[in-house]
Design an enzyme around this catalytic site. Structure first.
Site, PDB file in Angstrom:
ATOM      1  N   ARG A  32       0.829  -1.208   0.000  1.00  0.00           N
ATOM      2  CA  ARG A  32       0.000   0.000   0.000  1.00  0.00           C
ATOM      3  C   ARG A  32       0.862   1.256   0.000  1.00  0.00           C
ATOM      4  NH1 ARG A  32      -2.913  -2.979   4.279  1.00  0.00           N
ATOM      5  NH2 ARG A  32      -4.920  -3.711   3.456  1.00  0.00           N
TER       6      ARG A  32
ATOM      7  N   ASP B  38       6.680 -21.997   8.930  1.00  0.00           N
ATOM      8  CA  ASP B  38       7.156 -21.847  10.311  1.00  0.00           C
ATOM      9  C   ASP B  38       8.677 -21.847  10.215  1.00  0.00           C
ATOM     10  OD1 ASP B  38       7.986 -22.055  12.920  1.00  0.00           O
ATOM     11  OD2 ASP B  38       6.531 -23.585  13.487  1.00  0.00           O
ATOM     12  N   HIS B  39       9.281 -20.677  10.406  1.00  0.00           N
ATOM     13  CA  HIS B  39      10.721 -20.560  10.143  1.00  0.00           C
ATOM     14  C   HIS B  39      11.556 -21.501  10.998  1.00  0.00           C
ATOM     15  CE1 HIS B  39      10.664 -17.998  13.763  1.00  0.00           C
ATOM     16  NE2 HIS B  39      11.951 -18.248  13.847  1.00  0.00           N
TER      17      HIS B  39
ATOM     18  N   HIS C 245       5.932 -23.696  17.026  1.00  0.00           N
ATOM     19  CA  HIS C 245       7.359 -24.006  17.163  1.00  0.00           C
ATOM     20  C   HIS C 245       7.622 -25.249  18.013  1.00  0.00           C
ATOM     21  CE1 HIS C 245       8.014 -20.396  15.098  1.00  0.00           C
ATOM     22  NE2 HIS C 245       8.285 -19.579  16.081  1.00  0.00           N
TER      23      HIS C 245
ATOM     24  N   LYS D 136       9.398 -15.422  27.753  1.00  0.00           N
ATOM     25  CA  LYS D 136      10.146 -14.214  27.426  1.00  0.00           C
ATOM     26  C   LYS D 136      10.763 -13.632  28.695  1.00  0.00           C
ATOM     27  CE  LYS D 136       7.810 -12.807  23.195  1.00  0.00           C
ATOM     28  NZ  LYS D 136       9.052 -12.938  22.420  1.00  0.00           N
TER      29      LYS D 136
END
Length: 504
Positions: free
Chosen positions: A50, A185-186, A248, A348
């Site tokens: 965009r 999924d990397h 993951h 995290k």
């Protein structure tokens, strides 16, 4: 690296081409594939966004990303000048039919020039709420009509729960065959993750004992020092369970516990992964507390620096009940793994950024050594380290040198960096090449996505109806919550913490 096989022409259409994913990951990956001669002679990248960029502004933007994030370092001018000729930019709204007509015209010009039909890869580097609109427009414009040559790539999350995943799959299947859909999924592109299959099925030394008779427990830990930072808006609707466990960690669990496939064909491998998810014991909604623990980080210290808590992060509610830490205890109902606890943990703002899989073997059935010889006894363990260091370590007992019999745990290590001098490809390089070649092995199938959500729905529903009353309940820079320690201690186990120096 030179490859001999003739590669099919490819056009990569990136929708959301001016976004962070393209800048940090996709552009550097495509550039490195080109640099190492993995791309066909006839290829092109069409960026769609965009944002109002000129072609030169778009090229400059990608150039900055490649210089900053490419594993090969900063580009050389002569190489970039050649690569840049493969780039073009198309400004347009994702809900406008004219955008897709313009894409179609660019594709036709390229295919006419090459005198062949190219593989067309539509990469949706956009927020999940745009998947439905864009996939529908690609379908209605006829760009996906060639089932063998047209492919669509979508990033996680694949839905928000089971119902939304079923809905998303139905939308995709309205315009694409399952063989055209690449749910990326990397994690599955990481070298050490792929090495799990090689380790298990290319070697005979572990396969005979890879079962409940010899393995006591399996742990998978993916922890991060980073906090949510600028992803507050996303994380407030996701949380650690959806963001990490559903994809993951479940992917790692499938690779570690699946049955040997009869071949390396994509669907055969993916069938075995689905078998794993379908064999996981269903969690009783009344017993979620026996299988799951959650947490949210508060203020603390990371590497000597004071950091804020989750509720102080940008775009996060001041009384947020979203979890930033999850621990799960699961079991499988099948012959190989019956009764073996499977522990998954992610969080995290934890002490270390580390991803490891720990296989703990059972102790010998009879202890023949005297008590004084085994003061430092530890069970045999196999540790597969995925990040930040890539390697495999095994721990076993040996006699300490001296006149008396004293056993002491020792380790043997395989380190990628020491064993291989060539650069390790980034995960997105591997996955993008597989997409261009039509190899779906490392990508999630619709039934696998839905099976993963089915396992977690009792936890998701329970947590939604029973908000936590003790958040935040772990300090930044810690190992997580006390509830997670209790969860695993009930089985006589503890979370395995591996010092980074042992795997570096």
């Amino acid at each position: 690296m030179e490859t001999e096989e003739k590669k099919s022409p490819a056009i990569i259409i990136i929708l959301g081409a001016t976004g962070d994913l393209t800048w940090r990951k996709l552009a550097p990956a495509i550039y490195n594939l080109w640099l190492d001669s993995w791309l066909p002679e006839e290829f092109a990248v069409i960026g769609v966004s965009r944002d109002k960029y000129s072609g030169s502004e778009f090229e400059k933007h990608l150039h900055e990303g490649v210089d900053k994030f490419s594993r090969s370092g900063k580009t050389k001018k002569n190489e970039w000048d050649i690569f840049a000729k493969y780039l073009s930019f198309q400004q347009g709204e994702f809900n406008a039919s004219t955008t897709y007509s313009a894409i179609g015209r660019q594709i036709k010009v390229l295919e006419t020039k090459w005198k062949t039909t190219a593989n067309k890869i539509f990469y949706l580097a956009v927020p999940p709420n745009a998947f439905e609109e864009i996939s529908g427009k690609i379908g209605s414009s006829g760009l996906a009509a060639d089932k063998l040559k047209s492919r669509i790539v979508i990033e996680k999350p694949f839905g928000h729960d089971l119902d939304s995943a079923i809905h998303l799959n139905a939308l995709l299947h309205a315009n694409f065959d399952e063989t055209q859909i690449y749910r990326i999924d990397h994690y599955l592109g990481k070298e050490t993750v792929q090495n799990i299959m090689a380790f298990r099925f290319a070697n005979t030394m572990y396969e005979p004992i890879w079962n409940r008779n010899y393995i006591e427990s399996i742990q998978i830990t993916v922890s991060e020092q980073l906090g949510v930072e600028t992803r507050g808006n996303y994380y407030e609707t996701a949380g650690a369970l959806r963001d990490m466990i559903q994809n993951h960690l479940f992917q790692l669990l499938c690779l570690i516990t699946m049955e040997p496939p009869v071949s390396f064909e994509a669907d055969e491998v993916r069938n075995r992964k689905v078998d794993v998810l379908n064999s996981l014991q269903k969690i009783n909604p009344e017993e979620v507390h026996k299988h799951a623990a959650r947490g949210q980080y508060g203020p603390g210290w990371i590497k000597g620096k004071k950091v804020i808590g989750y509720r102080q992060e940008p775009d996060v509610s001041k009384d947020s009940a979203i979890e930033t830490f999850v621990a799960l205890k699961l079991y499988m109902d099948n012959w190989r793994w019956q009764g073996v606890p499977l522990y998954l943990r992610t969080g995290k703002r934890m002490e270390e950024t580390i991803s490891i899989i720990t296989i703990q073997f059972k102790s010998p059935p009879y202890q023949l050594f005297p008590t004084q010889a085994i003061d430092n006894w530890q069970p045999n363990r196999l540790i597969l380290s995925i990040q930040p260091h890539m390697g495999i370590s095994t721990s076993f007992q040996a006699k300490r040198p001296g006149l008396k019999m004293v056993l002491y745990p020792v380790d043997m290590h395989f380190d990628y960096n020491e064993s291989y001098t060539s650069g390790t490809p980034e995960a997105y390089e591997t996955l993008l090449l597989d997409i261009m070649e039509g190899d779906t092995t490392l990508f999630m199938r619709a039934d696998q996505v839905e099976a993963a959500w089915k396992v977690l729905m009792p936890v998701i529903n329970s947590w939604a109806t029973n908000p936590p009353i003790n958040f935040p309940n772990y300090k930044s820079g810690s190992q997580g919550t006390e509830e997670a320690e209790t969860l695993i201690a009930k089985n006589g186990h503890s979370w395995f913490e591996m010092p980074l120096k042992n795997i570096s």
